[in-house]
Design a protein around this motif. Sequence first.
Motif, PDB file in Angstrom:
ATOM      1  N   GLN A  49       0.843  -1.215   0.000  1.00 53.43           N
ATOM      2  CA  GLN A  49       0.000   0.000   0.000  1.00 53.43           C
ATOM      3  C   GLN A  49       0.869   1.254   0.000  1.00 53.43           C
ATOM      4  O   GLN A  49       0.636   2.192  -0.763  1.00 53.43           O
ATOM      5  N   LYS A  56       2.771   6.895  -6.700  1.00 49.97           N
ATOM      6  CA  LYS A  56       1.877   7.983  -7.122  1.00 49.97           C
ATOM      7  C   LYS A  56       2.446   9.366  -6.756  1.00 49.97           C
ATOM      8  O   LYS A  56       1.816  10.379  -7.032  1.00 49.97           O
ATOM      9  N   LYS A  58       2.649  10.411  -3.698  1.00 50.63           N
ATOM     10  CA  LYS A  58       1.913  10.946  -2.541  1.00 50.63           C
ATOM     11  C   LYS A  58       2.652  10.735  -1.225  1.00 50.63           C
ATOM     12  O   LYS A  58       2.224  11.202  -0.180  1.00 50.63           O
ATOM     13  N   SER A 119     -17.442  -3.865  15.685  1.00 52.88           N
ATOM     14  CA  SER A 119     -18.434  -3.041  14.994  1.00 52.88           C
ATOM     15  C   SER A 119     -19.816  -3.208  15.606  1.00 52.88           C
ATOM     16  O   SER A 119     -20.696  -2.396  15.338  1.00 52.88           O
ATOM     17  N   HIS A 140     -13.620   2.529  16.887  1.00 56.32           N
ATOM     18  CA  HIS A 140     -14.169   1.845  15.711  1.00 56.32           C
ATOM     19  C   HIS A 140     -13.787   2.592  14.442  1.00 56.32           C
ATOM     20  O   HIS A 140     -14.235   3.714  14.205  1.00 56.32           O
ATOM     21  N   ASN A 143     -13.589   0.944   6.921  1.00 55.31           N
ATOM     22  CA  ASN A 143     -12.860   0.329   5.812  1.00 55.31           C
ATOM     23  C   ASN A 143     -13.032   1.151   4.528  1.00 55.31           C
ATOM     24  O   ASN A 143     -14.167   1.459   4.189  1.00 55.31           O
ATOM     25  N   PRO A 144     -11.986   1.480   3.797  1.00 55.95           N
ATOM     26  CA  PRO A 144     -10.569   1.242   4.057  1.00 55.95           C
ATOM     27  C   PRO A 144      -9.995   2.238   5.077  1.00 55.95           C
ATOM     28  O   PRO A 144     -10.139   3.450   4.914  1.00 55.95           O
ATOM     29  N   VAL A 147      -8.183   5.494   4.377  1.00 52.32           N
ATOM     30  CA  VAL A 147      -8.929   6.511   3.612  1.00 52.32           C
ATOM     31  C   VAL A 147     -10.068   7.132   4.427  1.00 52.32           C
ATOM     32  O   VAL A 147     -10.277   8.347   4.385  1.00 52.32           O
ATOM     33  N   ASN A 190     -23.233   1.967  12.393  1.00 48.84           N
ATOM     34  CA  ASN A 190     -23.900   0.703  12.066  1.00 48.84           C
ATOM     35  C   ASN A 190     -25.347   0.658  12.533  1.00 48.84           C
ATOM     36  O   ASN A 190     -26.160  -0.076  11.977  1.00 48.84           O
TER      37      ASN A 190
HETATM   38  N1  CAA Z   1      -6.514   1.095   1.134  1.00 51.65           N
HETATM   39  C1  CAA Z   1      -5.866   2.277   0.995  1.00 51.65           C
HETATM   40  N2  CAA Z   1      -6.254   3.224   0.122  1.00 51.65           N
HETATM   41  C2  CAA Z   1      -7.306   2.941  -0.667  1.00 51.65           C
HETATM   42  C3  CAA Z   1      -8.006   1.733  -0.591  1.00 51.65           C
HETATM   43  C4  CAA Z   1      -7.569   0.786   0.345  1.00 51.65           C
HETATM   44  N3  CAA Z   1      -8.183  -0.388   0.499  1.00 51.65           N
HETATM   45  N4  CAA Z   1      -9.009   1.759  -1.506  1.00 51.65           N
HETATM   46  C5  CAA Z   1      -8.941   2.947  -2.122  1.00 51.65           C
HETATM   47  N5  CAA Z   1      -7.922   3.663  -1.611  1.00 51.65           N
HETATM   48  C6  CAA Z   1      -7.510   5.011  -1.986  1.00 51.65           C
HETATM   49  C7  CAA Z   1      -6.997   5.036  -3.403  1.00 51.65           C
HETATM   50  O1  CAA Z   1      -5.616   4.720  -3.449  1.00 51.65           O
HETATM   51  C8  CAA Z   1      -7.263   6.474  -3.799  1.00 51.65           C
HETATM   52  O2  CAA Z   1      -6.241   7.303  -3.257  1.00 51.65           O
HETATM   53  P1  CAA Z   1      -5.719   8.599  -4.050  1.00 51.65           P
HETATM   54  O3  CAA Z   1      -6.918   9.475  -4.219  1.00 51.65           O
HETATM   55  O4  CAA Z   1      -4.711   9.154  -3.108  1.00 51.65           O
HETATM   56  O5  CAA Z   1      -5.177   8.101  -5.343  1.00 51.65           O
HETATM   57  C9  CAA Z   1      -8.555   6.835  -3.048  1.00 51.65           C
HETATM   58  O6  CAA Z   1      -8.655   5.867  -1.981  1.00 51.65           O
HETATM   59  C10 CAA Z   1      -9.783   6.718  -3.936  1.00 51.65           C
HETATM   60  O7  CAA Z   1      -9.797   5.407  -4.486  1.00 51.65           O
HETATM   61  P2  CAA Z   1     -10.329   5.040  -5.937  1.00 51.65           P
HETATM   62  O8  CAA Z   1     -10.146   6.220  -6.853  1.00 51.65           O
HETATM   63  O9  CAA Z   1      -9.744   3.735  -6.349  1.00 51.65           O
HETATM   64  O10 CAA Z   1     -11.853   4.708  -5.759  1.00 51.65           O
HETATM   65  P3  CAA Z   1     -13.047   5.571  -5.206  1.00 51.65           P
HETATM   66  O11 CAA Z   1     -12.893   7.018  -5.472  1.00 51.65           O
HETATM   67  O12 CAA Z   1     -14.230   4.859  -5.684  1.00 51.65           O
HETATM   68  O13 CAA Z   1     -12.940   5.376  -3.616  1.00 51.65           O
HETATM   69  C11 CAA Z   1     -13.596   4.240  -1.676  1.00 51.65           C
HETATM   70  C12 CAA Z   1     -12.922   4.131  -3.040  1.00 51.65           C
HETATM   71  C13 CAA Z   1     -12.780   5.169  -0.785  1.00 51.65           C
HETATM   72  C14 CAA Z   1     -13.609   2.845  -1.075  1.00 51.65           C
HETATM   73  C15 CAA Z   1     -15.037   4.837  -1.882  1.00 51.65           C
HETATM   74  O14 CAA Z   1     -15.731   4.082  -2.842  1.00 51.65           O
HETATM   75  C16 CAA Z   1     -15.838   4.863  -0.615  1.00 51.65           C
HETATM   76  O15 CAA Z   1     -15.704   5.757   0.218  1.00 51.65           O
HETATM   77  N6  CAA Z   1     -16.758   3.853  -0.424  1.00 51.65           N
HETATM   78  C17 CAA Z   1     -17.559   3.722   0.760  1.00 51.65           C
HETATM   79  C18 CAA Z   1     -16.756   3.034   1.822  1.00 51.65           C
HETATM   80  C19 CAA Z   1     -17.514   2.875   3.091  1.00 51.65           C
HETATM   81  O16 CAA Z   1     -18.677   3.226   3.236  1.00 51.65           O
HETATM   82  N7  CAA Z   1     -16.827   2.314   4.086  1.00 51.65           N
HETATM   83  C20 CAA Z   1     -17.425   2.026   5.359  1.00 51.65           C
HETATM   84  C21 CAA Z   1     -17.918   0.623   5.344  1.00 51.65           C
HETATM   85  S1  CAA Z   1     -18.717   0.222   6.855  1.00 51.65           S
HETATM   86  C22 CAA Z   1     -17.457  -0.153   7.900  1.00 51.65           C
HETATM   87  O17 CAA Z   1     -16.306  -0.217   7.567  1.00 51.65           O
HETATM   88  C23 CAA Z   1     -17.821  -0.348   9.297  1.00 51.65           C
HETATM   89  C24 CAA Z   1     -18.378  -1.624   9.709  1.00 51.65           C
HETATM   90  O18 CAA Z   1     -18.347  -1.848  10.910  1.00 51.65           O
HETATM   91  C25 CAA Z   1     -19.001  -2.569   8.801  1.00 51.65           C
END
Ligand code: CAA
Length: 294
Positions: A49, A56, A58, A119, A140, A143-144, A147, A190
């Motif tokens: 990662q 990139k 960054k 969670s 808590h 994911n990710p 980010v 949640n």
């Molecule tokens: N690890 C690290 N960085 C990541 C990553 C990961 N797994 N996935 C994406 N990224 C980074 C990318 O590298 C990118 O970084 P830069 O802007 O610096 O290049 C940035 O995030 C955006 O990624 P993408 O352009 O590939 O894709 P995207 O704009 O569609 O974003 C996302 C991806 C951040 C996952 C976005 O779709 C999102 O916010 N989705 C919703 C996620 C969410 O709701 N999470 C909570 C789930 S519930 C939970 O976790 C709690 C529970 O208890 C169940």
Amino acid sequence: MKIKRVGVLGCGLMGSGIAQICAQAGYDTIVREVSNELCERGIGGIGKQLGKAVEKGKLAAEDRDATMGRLRGTTDLADLKECDIIIEAVVENLDLKNEMWRTLDGVCGPETIFASNTSSLTIADMAAATKRPERMVGLHFFNPVPVMKLVEVVKTIATDPQVFQTAFDFAASLGKEPIVCKDNSGFVVNLLLVPYMMDAIRALEQGVATIEDIDKGMRLGTGYPMGPFTLSDFVGLDTLDKIGDIMYNEYKEKRYASPPLLRRMISLGYFGRKSGKGFYDYSGPEPKVMDLGI
Ligand code: CAA
């Protein structure tokens, strides 16, 4: 209290993300897994990662190397004895978590703060297994982890206010935005998100619209980055079912209960992205909607 050394239990999806941001924030971080292989896989994943971020432009290569230098893996819980805070991110199994807390209670100094990334279980149910209930909080993450900006910081009815403040400040020091939560199953996010995802599945069962259109509706109609089915696959359908079960047992409200379709998908091994199949099929270059016969 000053936090210098952080312990993380579990180096899976959440644990590795938590270990990564702790080491990036300058903390000496030791992460415990059950085997050397899992340690190496988890820490190797963090290296990848950070390597991508360097590519990139960054992250500076020296910062990546310094972060990796602050990270260490172990299989022995006793190696966490010097930690100021320990964050647990293992599977949602209360007995397993409490077995670790009991061991660590005997290993760590009396000041060490115990924090769980659960969670949906309650923090009090873990605090009760230790001799330091006033030093137990919830942290808590989402994911990710590297980010998502939010951390829910959870206080039980027994948490010492100073311990809570230390945990809250620690979350902020990781570059996150902490919020204060009571020790309700599901905390804030949640509590609202799980019924929403379950309702989307019920809407699908009732033929309200297709998977694609429900996802599109919620993305374009409300600005969510992912629709509920893409998000459920991302979280993991087995995880969603497990969280729902725990919350249903806590509140006895139908809105937390898994709809039959979710149960059938889990029986067939459709766990979402991690298994390659869920509401979408991930075997090709782009996710394709699954034909679930509805
Ligand atoms: N690890 C690290 N960085 C990541 C990553 C990961 N797994 N996935 C994406 N990224 C980074 C990318 O590298 C990118 O970084 P830069 O802007 O610096 O290049 C940035 O995030 C955006 O990624 P993408 O352009 O590939 O894709 P995207 O704009 O569609 O974003 C996302 C991806 C951040 C996952 C976005 O779709 C999102 O916010 N989705 C919703 C996620 C969410 O709701 N999470 C909570 C789930 S519930 C939970 O976790 C709690 C529970 O208890 C169940």
